[in-house]
Design an enzyme around this catalytic site. Structure first.
Site, short mmCIF file in Angstrom:
data_model
loop_
_atom_site.label_atom_id
_atom_site.label_comp_id
_atom_site.label_asym_id
_atom_site.label_seq_id
_atom_site.Cartn_x
_atom_site.Cartn_y
_atom_site.Cartn_z
CB SER A 133 -43.95 47.56 -50.57
OG SER A 133 -44.80 47.38 -49.45
CB SER A 151 -39.16 42.88 -48.76
OG SER A 151 -40.47 42.43 -48.95
N GLY A 208 -37.79 37.58 -49.03
CA GLY A 208 -36.38 37.94 -49.07
C GLY A 208 -36.10 38.99 -50.12
CG ASP A 244 -42.88 48.83 -46.78
OD1 ASP A 244 -42.05 48.79 -45.86
OD2 ASP A 244 -43.28 47.81 -47.37
CG HIS A 286 -41.86 45.05 -44.72
ND1 HIS A 286 -41.99 45.65 -45.95
CD2 HIS A 286 -41.32 43.84 -44.98
CE1 HIS A 286 -41.57 44.84 -46.90
NE2 HIS A 286 -41.15 43.73 -46.33
#
Length: 284
Positions: A255, A238, A236, A158, A128
């Protein structure tokens, strides 16, 4: 990861997604003897499900964005599956912003791992995150080029890859705020495993693995096969690494999750071994 202007690029960006209008699961035709088939039909944003090793039962979790009418429908689904319905505070969302930040297309994420294919080196981070931009930078001003996106997989998975094109050193290490932890390889998670994660927003946080093969319904799509932990995270973080400090082993890439690092939370990770296998990569 080596010593670099970024120390050990390990990024975690948290993409905030507004809760979307979600549809509760349609009536299923599975039998109560097949709880996974029943729960697999749930597509309501803000939910996740999987086996809870503590109770020995399947658990359907809902966040604060699930409306009362949806909750009623989901309770009926849980009953048919023989599953536990549990509410967790906060909003389940992907987290974009190895620990250090990377920047692209207005997004901030965390670098998950420095990997390679032969002599070509890549950043692994959340899909993402890589969906947000084709060019990524090592600084928020976007003056130091990190590299170019070469692959992205989100939703369903992801994870994504950024090929290094800049001149930044990229050691096989996790940035530990401060300091570097050398990473020697990748591994698989197991229930009760002591783990830590690193991200640009909240630094290093530690806890345990509480679930495997979890399914998460974000407002932006469904992700399968994730690791669940009781570690908090915030926007932030991720893309950052989930790792075992005692062995220098990375086991996952952040994720998303619910909650925050003030009240606590739950986080989900893409297994790193799946990413390496998908693209034929090695670590380090």
């Amino acid at each position: 990861m080596r010593r670099s202007p970024l120390a050990a690029l390990v990024l975690t960006v948290l993409l905030l997604v507004a809760p979307g209008a979600a549809q509760a699961a349609a009536p299923d035709r599975a039998t109560p003897a097949d709880p996974a088939a029943v729960l697999a039909q749930v597509r309501t944003a803000g939910t996740s499900w999987g086996h809870d090793p503590t109770s020995g039962r399947m658990t359907l979790t809902v966040d604060d964005t699930v409306a009362p009418a949806e909750l009623t429908a989901l309770r009926a689904v849980a009953d048919r599956a023989g599953a536990v319905l549990r509410r967790e505070p906060g909003t389940l969302r992907p987290l974009i912003a190895a620990g250090q930040g990377i920047y692209g297309g207005g997004a901030r994420c965390s670098l998950g791992a420095n990997v390679r294919s032969g002599s070509t080196y890549y950043v692994v981070t959340a899909g993402h995150c890589t969906n947000a931009a084709s060019t990524w930078y090592a600084d928020s001003a976007q003056t130091t080029v990190l590299g170019t996106r070469t692959a992205t997989s989100y939703p369903t998975n992801d994870y994504g890859l950024i090929r290094y094109t800049g001149r930044i050193a990229h050691p096989s290490a996790v940035y530990t705020y401060p300091g570097l932890l050398t990473i020697y390889g990748a591994g698989n998670a197991y229930i009760g495993q002591a783990v830590c994660r690193s991200g640009v927003t909240t630094g290093v946080r530690c806890g345990t693995v509480t679930g495997l093969n979890q399914t998460v319904n974000y407002a932006t799509g469904v992700i399968y096969g994730l690791i669940r932990t009781n570690i908090c995270a915030e926007p932030g973080d991720s893309g950052g690494p989930l790792y075992v400090a005692s062995t220098g082993t990375i086991i996952g890439i952040l994720s998303g999750g619910t909650g925050n690092c003030t009240a606590g939370g739950t986080t989900f990770y893409q297994p790193i071994t799946e990413v390496l296998a998908a693209y034929g990569l090695t670590l380090p």
